[in-house]
Scaffold this motif. Sequence first.
Motif, short mmCIF file in Angstrom:
data_model
loop_
_atom_site.label_atom_id
_atom_site.label_comp_id
_atom_site.label_asym_id
_atom_site.label_seq_id
_atom_site.Cartn_x
_atom_site.Cartn_y
_atom_site.Cartn_z
N THR A 82 5.63 38.23 33.30
CA THR A 82 5.42 37.21 34.33
C THR A 82 4.98 35.90 33.67
OG1 THR A 82 3.11 37.90 34.59
CG2 THR A 82 4.73 38.90 36.06
N ILE A 83 5.33 34.78 34.34
CA ILE A 83 4.85 33.49 33.90
C ILE A 83 3.89 32.95 34.96
CG2 ILE A 83 6.87 32.97 32.50
CD1 ILE A 83 7.81 31.10 34.76
N PHE A 84 2.92 32.21 34.53
CA PHE A 84 1.89 31.73 35.46
C PHE A 84 1.15 30.56 34.82
CE2 PHE A 84 0.37 35.11 32.78
CZ PHE A 84 -0.84 34.63 32.28
N LYS A 85 0.39 29.86 35.66
CA LYS A 85 -0.49 28.80 35.17
C LYS A 85 -1.93 29.25 35.32
CE LYS A 85 2.38 24.70 35.67
NZ LYS A 85 2.44 23.28 36.14
N ARG A 86 -2.74 28.85 34.38
CA ARG A 86 -4.15 29.24 34.40
C ARG A 86 -4.99 28.12 35.02
NH1 ARG A 86 -6.13 31.16 28.67
NH2 ARG A 86 -7.97 31.56 29.97
N HIS A 87 -5.99 28.53 35.78
CA HIS A 87 -6.86 27.55 36.43
C HIS A 87 -8.19 27.38 35.70
CE1 HIS A 87 -4.09 27.48 39.78
NE2 HIS A 87 -4.16 28.81 39.88
N ASP A 88 -8.39 28.19 34.64
CA ASP A 88 -9.66 28.12 33.90
C ASP A 88 -9.55 27.29 32.63
OD1 ASP A 88 -7.93 29.95 32.76
OD2 ASP A 88 -9.53 31.24 32.01
N VAL A 89 -8.39 26.62 32.44
CA VAL A 89 -8.22 25.75 31.28
C VAL A 89 -7.68 24.41 31.76
CG1 VAL A 89 -7.83 27.62 29.63
CG2 VAL A 89 -5.89 26.67 30.89
N GLU A 90 -7.91 23.37 30.96
CA GLU A 90 -7.49 22.02 31.38
C GLU A 90 -5.98 21.83 31.31
OE1 GLU A 90 -9.61 19.18 29.10
OE2 GLU A 90 -11.59 19.79 29.85
#
Length: 334
Positions: free
Chosen positions: A3-11
């Motif tokens: 899966t591909i995703f974006k992280r919300h805990d990094v800038e």
Amino acid sequence: MGTIFKRHDVETENWYYEEKGIIPRKSLKTKDRRQAMVFKRQLDEKANRLRLGLDVLSTDNLKTVADLFTEFDKKVLTGKNEKYRKQLYAMLNKMVYKYGSKRLNQIKYKDVVEFKTELLSNFTRKTVHNHLSANKEMFQYAVNCDYIIKNPFDALKFPSKKPERPRVGLEKAIIHKAIDMTKTFDWLGYSKCPDLREKDEIYWSIMLYTGMRRNDAGNLTHQKVYGSLIQEKSTSSRKIVLVDKLLKYGDKIYNVYPSKRMQDRSLARYKAIMKTLGFTNTDFHSIGHTHATLLQPHYDRTQIGTMVGKSASIDTYIHQDWDNHKRVLEEVFE
């Protein structure tokens, strides 16, 4: 399929990929979804090959803390000042000793908290701060190389660098009193070895009249006095100016306490004497502070730093009238 995703805990807004149990989470280094899908198809194919045993995971993702230290030393520390490297080795090796066999992606926040707690039980807050900063730098190198995604030290609260019990310069009369007491103070070591009385008198006087650190004062030589002293801690050079009160001791000022063990025992006697005078939070550093404080009415901060060898501006200060400085020292320590 991964899966591909974006992280919300990094800038960063980059896309990430993960195939649980096969390919650990990694940054695709792109913000474009279409490009991320291209990378996903490539990684899905790699994941299938891994399942079938037709490929192996990159060794970069299997690096241990010990591997990281070896690479960091080779690619970052090589070429640095040798003393600086040794200081970092001492701080980084504690991490390697504790977690050396662990893979980098296995080092979590709780591990660095435990590391910090252990350090605080053995060192001052300032020393712990320096240890954590050194290891944070090493792990940031791992992040920059994409060995791990996030530095485990980022969320860690570092202890303050402010000293818990700041040292202050004492009045010179107090230091003189302590030096005089070496002749009469009742201490078991003095009775067993009477020559320690004179050695302590000389050793403490060297630090008071020159502002030298304990190891430099204990290892003073004729060559260092009439040449240039390379300081053990800072590795910077400085000129040694001897007042008449030191010159009267002749060659006895040389190598008075060359080993750390000798210096530690002298420090214990110094603290015992100072305690009888009502000072419990003092050590040899306070003698250096006293020396520098007495110079303040006569010189600016840059000049004082040059003379006592404790300023980053040493190399930029071109010339000092050392004969005049000797006259000043004779005056302030009169």
